[in-house]
Enzyme design. Structure first.
Site, mmCIF file in Angstrom:
data_model
loop_
_atom_site.group_PDB
_atom_site.id
_atom_site.type_symbol
_atom_site.label_atom_id
_atom_site.label_comp_id
_atom_site.label_asym_id
_atom_site.label_seq_id
_atom_site.Cartn_x
_atom_site.Cartn_y
_atom_site.Cartn_z
ATOM 1 N N PHE A 160 0.844 -1.325 -0.041
ATOM 2 C CA PHE A 160 0.228 0.041 -0.049
ATOM 3 C C PHE A 160 0.888 1.146 -0.082
ATOM 4 O O PHE A 160 0.384 2.095 -0.310
ATOM 5 C CB PHE A 160 -0.964 0.060 1.104
ATOM 6 C CG PHE A 160 -0.212 0.609 2.349
ATOM 7 C CD1 PHE A 160 0.434 -0.314 3.344
ATOM 8 C CD2 PHE A 160 -0.428 1.760 2.816
ATOM 9 C CE1 PHE A 160 1.000 0.236 4.489
ATOM 10 C CE2 PHE A 160 -0.039 2.266 4.033
ATOM 11 C CZ PHE A 160 0.863 1.658 4.862
ATOM 12 N N LYS A 161 2.027 1.237 0.282
ATOM 13 C CA LYS A 161 2.888 2.289 0.609
ATOM 14 C C LYS A 161 2.918 3.078 -0.852
ATOM 15 O O LYS A 161 3.454 4.303 -0.900
ATOM 16 C CB LYS A 161 4.235 1.865 1.216
ATOM 17 C CG LYS A 161 3.990 1.577 2.680
ATOM 18 C CD LYS A 161 5.366 1.352 3.199
ATOM 19 C CE LYS A 161 5.119 0.974 4.754
ATOM 20 N NZ LYS A 161 4.474 -0.168 5.193
ATOM 21 N N ASP A 162 2.851 2.256 -1.949
ATOM 22 C CA ASP A 162 2.808 2.905 -3.304
ATOM 23 C C ASP A 162 1.719 3.963 -3.335
ATOM 24 O O ASP A 162 2.097 5.135 -4.221
ATOM 25 C CB ASP A 162 2.704 1.800 -4.527
ATOM 26 C CG ASP A 162 3.924 0.820 -4.386
ATOM 27 O OD1 ASP A 162 5.071 1.298 -4.470
ATOM 28 O OD2 ASP A 162 3.811 -0.273 -4.871
#
Ligand SMILES: *Cc1c(COP(=O)(O)O)cnc(C)c1O
Length: 477
Positions: free
Chosen positions: A111-113
């Site tokens: 999810f960090k993208d």
């Protein structure tokens, strides 16, 4: 929009400076001076929009006039254009009440993208405008590092140094960082834990001489712009499931408290949330806080969900600021005491405030594997260990009598692709998830990384040398 520090003693800044600064000069974290509030009509209007368009609308009030609306929309659309799924953040129904929001279709499968693909582009935009360069230093327990590297690689105005705990990230996670050969990318493996890495990054920022000399900047989860970008998917999921006319709950596997704090931000902005359920692994400092009202550090244990192997959740300070009614002096005192004693006791009234929205549950490794197995058996979905903790935490809280309102849908955030943690997933389900095509040759790519002891001076020396030379770190692994 202006931003204030959670410790009340740093200058207020505009969006561009907050983006480039990361940690505030007083050691605090930047938060918006006031939360923008969306009307019910504005929330309703998000339903059905393409993801990038909805996300740009949610971010717009935080950015103010740092970018005009058209530039912001183009930048945000571009950030999500390379995601592997047309919906960007697809929602899948798992059972009557539970939906999975898949946040792992970006370039590094976590999810960090969602935040970092936007933040890298924002940096580029602002640095070009100001004709500046920066040195980004960051610590990673696994997923932040590769996402930061993907966001910064090849950008001429940025050098990026990522510290990870040697031998404590999965092979996929390590390779996603160490196989990037752009000359502005530098990987450092520290012989220690993630918290050691994070402490070193903090120490580099607190060394103001070094900080100014290197033009240090951060994209780890203390950077406000990351929280801002993450707020968007809470709005998108909730609007798709009927908000603002229906309340929605979220279950979020948590480590540094950045993801779930974005949910808190969404609630502050008018999104009607029933609950935010925090899932912890054996490193359960957050769950113990929500259960007992006292935060106390303990030893870090490696688990199947390494991105949550954290005992100090840096973004928690942002919640502390809110539950202390934005009293920066009180936050500074509490954080100093926490640093000295390993204990933080905000008192009964602030804790009750936190409990209005948050609940938490903890899963050990065997429960995590059992959840992966159960979901595979019952739904055919393979999920990663982090995501499994969120889903199971929601069920545990429901069974414990939380979330009594049966009409409230629960969105569990799937924070990583199962193929990022193939050993755990295979052990649980008997099925080895395969990497998406874009990463198919990951295991045959060349690696580049420097291993260093837990010694700040050596790390600073390495950063200094490579920023001066503008050459990559030599390989020794
Ligand atoms: C980073 C990460 C988390 C924890 O998110 P925080 O914002 O640090 O709470 C959970 N799952 C995965 C897969 C991650 O990469």
């Amino acid at each position: 929009m202006r931003y204030v520090s959670t410790r009340g003693a740093a200058p207020t800044l505009g969006f561009e400076d907050v983006l480039l600064t990361g940690l505030a000069r007083d050691g605090g974290l930047y938060v918006p001076e006031t939360w923008p509030v969306f009307s019910v009509a504005e929330i309703r209007a998000l339903a059905g929009l393409p993801y990038g368009e909805a996300a740009a609308r949610v971010m717009e009030p935080f950015i103010g006039d740092a970018l005009d609306e058209g530039t912001l929309l183009t930048l945000v659309r571009d950030a999500y254009a390379a995601f592997d799924h047309a919906a960007v953040a697809p929602l899948k129904q798992l059972d009557e009440r539970t939906w999975l929001m898949e946040l792992f279709h970006g370039p590094t499968l976590a999810f960090k993208d969602f935040a970092l693909q936007v933040v890298g582009r924002l940096f580029d935009h602002v640095l070009t405008k100001r004709d500046r360069r920066v040195t980004i230093v960051g610590a990673t327990s696994g997923d932040t590092g590769s996402a930061a590297i993907e966001a910064c690689r090849g950008r001429e105005r940025i050098d990026v140094f990522i510290l990870h705990p040697h031998g404590r990230v999965s092979e996929v996670q390590r390779r996603q960082m160490t196989t990037v050969m752009d000359k502005n990318v530098h990987n450092i493996a520290i012989e220690g834990t993630f918290d050691d890495c994070q402490d070193m990054v903090k120490a580099m920022f607190n060394d103001t001489g070094f900080r100014d000399e290197m033009d240090l900047s951060a994209v780890n989860s203390i950077n406000w712009a990351r929280i801002m970008a993450q707020i968007a998917y809470y709005f998108v999921a909730a609007a798709a499931l009927g908000a603002p006319d229906r309340r929605v709950a979220f279950a979020v596997p948590s480590g540094n408290f950045g993801n779930v704090f974005a949910g808190y931000g969404a609630a502050k902005m008018g999104l009607p949330l029933a609950k935010l359920i925090v899932g912890s692994n054996r490193n359960d400092i957050l769950t113990r806080f929500f259960d007992t009202g006292v935060m106390s550090t303990a030893e870090v244990h490696p688990t199947y969900s390494p991105s949550m192997d954290i005992q100090v959740s840096s973004n928690f300070e942002r919640l502390l600021f809110e539950i202390f009614d934005r009293d920066g002096t009180a936050v500074a005192e509490a954080m100093t005491a926490f640093r000295e004693t390993g204990k933080l006791d905000p008192g009964a009234a602030p804790w009750r405030k936190a409990r209005e929205l948050f609940e938490a549950a903890r899963l050990d490794d065997s429960q995590t594997l059992a959840e992966i197995a159960r979901l595979y058996r019952e739904t055919g979905e393979l999920i990663d260990p982090h995501s499994a903790i969120g889903i199971a935490a929601a069920r545990l809280r429901r069974d414990a009598g939380g979330l009594r309102d049966d009409a409230v849908p629960i969105v569990a955030l799937a924070t990583a692709h199962p193929a990022k943690f193939p050993d755990a997933v295979e052990k649980a389900s008997g099925v080895r998830p395969s990497l998406p095509a874009r990463l198919g040759d990951l295991f045959s790519r060349e690696e580049r990384v420097t291993v260093l002891p837990k010694d700040l001076a050596q790390v600073q020396d390495l950063v200094r040398r490579h920023v001066a030379l503008d050459t990559p770190v030599t390989e020794n692994a």
